[in-house]
Write a protein that holds these residues in place. Structure first.
Motif, PDB file in Angstrom:
ATOM      1  N   CYS A  19       0.751  -1.082   0.235  1.00  0.00           N
ATOM      2  CA  CYS A  19      -0.015   0.100  -0.006  1.00  0.00           C
ATOM      3  C   CYS A  19       0.974   1.152  -0.187  1.00  0.00           C
ATOM      4  O   CYS A  19       1.559   1.344   0.939  1.00  0.00           O
ATOM      5  CB  CYS A  19      -1.073   0.094   1.273  1.00  0.00           C
ATOM      6  SG  CYS A  19      -2.031  -1.201   1.444  1.00  0.00           S
ATOM      7  N   SER A  79      -5.408   4.078   5.682  1.00  0.00           N
ATOM      8  CA  SER A  79      -6.630   2.974   6.387  1.00  0.00           C
ATOM      9  C   SER A  79      -7.448   2.671   5.165  1.00  0.00           C
ATOM     10  O   SER A  79      -7.700   1.401   5.125  1.00  0.00           O
ATOM     11  CB  SER A  79      -7.200   4.095   7.411  1.00  0.00           C
ATOM     12  OG  SER A  79      -8.555   3.348   8.018  1.00  0.00           O
ATOM     13  N   ILE A  80      -7.912   3.549   4.454  1.00  0.00           N
ATOM     14  CA  ILE A  80      -8.712   3.153   3.224  1.00  0.00           C
ATOM     15  C   ILE A  80      -7.945   2.166   2.311  1.00  0.00           C
ATOM     16  O   ILE A  80      -8.527   0.970   1.909  1.00  0.00           O
ATOM     17  CB  ILE A  80      -9.015   4.371   2.432  1.00  0.00           C
ATOM     18  CG1 ILE A  80      -9.972   5.123   3.092  1.00  0.00           C
ATOM     19  CG2 ILE A  80      -9.350   3.987   1.050  1.00  0.00           C
ATOM     20  CD1 ILE A  80     -10.315   6.695   2.553  1.00  0.00           C
ATOM     21  N   LYS A  82      -5.425   0.103   3.023  1.00  0.00           N
ATOM     22  CA  LYS A  82      -5.276  -1.153   3.767  1.00  0.00           C
ATOM     23  C   LYS A  82      -6.610  -2.048   3.864  1.00  0.00           C
ATOM     24  O   LYS A  82      -6.559  -3.321   3.537  1.00  0.00           O
ATOM     25  CB  LYS A  82      -4.511  -1.131   5.166  1.00  0.00           C
ATOM     26  CG  LYS A  82      -3.316  -0.541   5.344  1.00  0.00           C
ATOM     27  CD  LYS A  82      -2.736  -0.251   6.445  1.00  0.00           C
ATOM     28  CE  LYS A  82      -2.145  -1.075   7.207  1.00  0.00           C
ATOM     29  NZ  LYS A  82      -1.546  -0.696   8.664  1.00  0.00           N
ATOM     30  N   ASP A  83      -7.655  -1.393   4.205  1.00  0.00           N
ATOM     31  CA  ASP A  83      -8.822  -2.017   4.083  1.00  0.00           C
ATOM     32  C   ASP A  83      -9.317  -2.581   2.793  1.00  0.00           C
ATOM     33  O   ASP A  83      -9.815  -3.817   2.794  1.00  0.00           O
ATOM     34  CB  ASP A  83     -10.079  -0.927   4.578  1.00  0.00           C
ATOM     35  CG  ASP A  83      -9.816  -0.771   5.894  1.00  0.00           C
ATOM     36  OD1 ASP A  83      -9.203  -1.340   6.679  1.00  0.00           O
ATOM     37  OD2 ASP A  83     -10.578   0.348   6.488  1.00  0.00           O
ATOM     38  N   LYS A  87      -9.779  -6.556   1.613  1.00  0.00           N
ATOM     39  CA  LYS A  87     -11.354  -6.642   1.215  1.00  0.00           C
ATOM     40  C   LYS A  87     -11.270  -7.328   0.004  1.00  0.00           C
ATOM     41  O   LYS A  87     -11.913  -8.453  -0.277  1.00  0.00           O
ATOM     42  CB  LYS A  87     -12.110  -5.649   1.222  1.00  0.00           C
ATOM     43  CG  LYS A  87     -13.577  -5.658   0.904  1.00  0.00           C
ATOM     44  CD  LYS A  87     -14.111  -4.568   0.676  1.00  0.00           C
ATOM     45  CE  LYS A  87     -15.742  -4.750   0.283  1.00  0.00           C
ATOM     46  NZ  LYS A  87     -16.594  -3.397   0.452  1.00  0.00           N
ATOM     47  N   GLU A 131     -14.326   6.061  -1.146  1.00  0.00           N
ATOM     48  CA  GLU A 131     -13.862   6.396   0.097  1.00  0.00           C
ATOM     49  C   GLU A 131     -12.970   7.678   0.458  1.00  0.00           C
ATOM     50  O   GLU A 131     -13.170   8.247   1.318  1.00  0.00           O
ATOM     51  CB  GLU A 131     -13.286   4.858   0.551  1.00  0.00           C
ATOM     52  CG  GLU A 131     -13.982   3.719   0.878  1.00  0.00           C
ATOM     53  CD  GLU A 131     -14.949   4.028   2.148  1.00  0.00           C
ATOM     54  OE1 GLU A 131     -14.598   4.529   3.324  1.00  0.00           O
ATOM     55  OE2 GLU A 131     -16.142   4.228   1.940  1.00  0.00           O
TER      56      GLU A 131
END
Length: 165
Positions: A19, A79-80, A82-83, A87, A131
């Motif tokens: 990331c 954070s976005i 990594k999520d 996912k 996001e």
């Protein structure tokens, strides 16, 4: 999470595993962002490039000006990423946002994702953009021809509100 500041290239960035996120005043380089997510295990790379258009709600746009709360924006962007990475089973994700003046036709954001298959890459790229627009601490000032500029959150659709100085 460690934020690096490259003063030579005017870039604030964070890189963790697969990331990568960055904020810069420099022109954005699509190939460089795509190279950040390349993987021999990826069968697809999707790149989104958000550009400054010449009008908004019937008004001629001169340019956009972007500003951010850099430290918080980078943490939110990571954070976005990594999520979404977890996912969608991605091989890589990169999100780079430009700050300062962005003239007509130039990119203000690049998001690249790589995955084994195209469907996951398409979904992940769109989700990352939505996001980012909903959560990242970046604001834009729309500069219109012959009018005062208007600040607004970096969201689609709604007109900005005039802010008294």
């Amino acid at each position: 999470m460690s934020i690096a500041k490259d003063s030579e290239n005017d870039v604030w960035e964070i890189s963790e595993e697969q990331c990568y996120v960055a904020l810069t005043h420099d022109h954005l380089d699509a190939k460089q962002v795509m190279d950040r997510v390349r993987s021999p295990a990826a069968g697809a790379i999707v790149l989104f490039a958000g550009t400054t258009r010449d009008n908004f709600a019937g008004k001629p746009v001169k340019e956009l000006q972007y500003t951010s709360y850099n430290t918080l924006a980078l943490k939110t962007m990571m954070s976005i990423c990594k999520d979404i990475f977890a996912k969608h089973g991605l091989k890589g994700i990169a999100m780079v946002h430009r700050l300062g003046a962005v003239p007509i036709g130039e990119e203000s954001i690049l998001i690249a994702v790589s995955s084994p298959h195209r469907q996951a890459a398409w979904r992940a790229g769109e989700e990352a953009l939505e996001e980012c627009k909903a959560r990242v601490e970046v604001w834009k000032r729309e500069e219109f021809e012959g009018e005062e500029g208007v600040w607004r959150a970096n969201r689609d659709g709604a007109m900005g509100q005039k802010v008294d100085s």
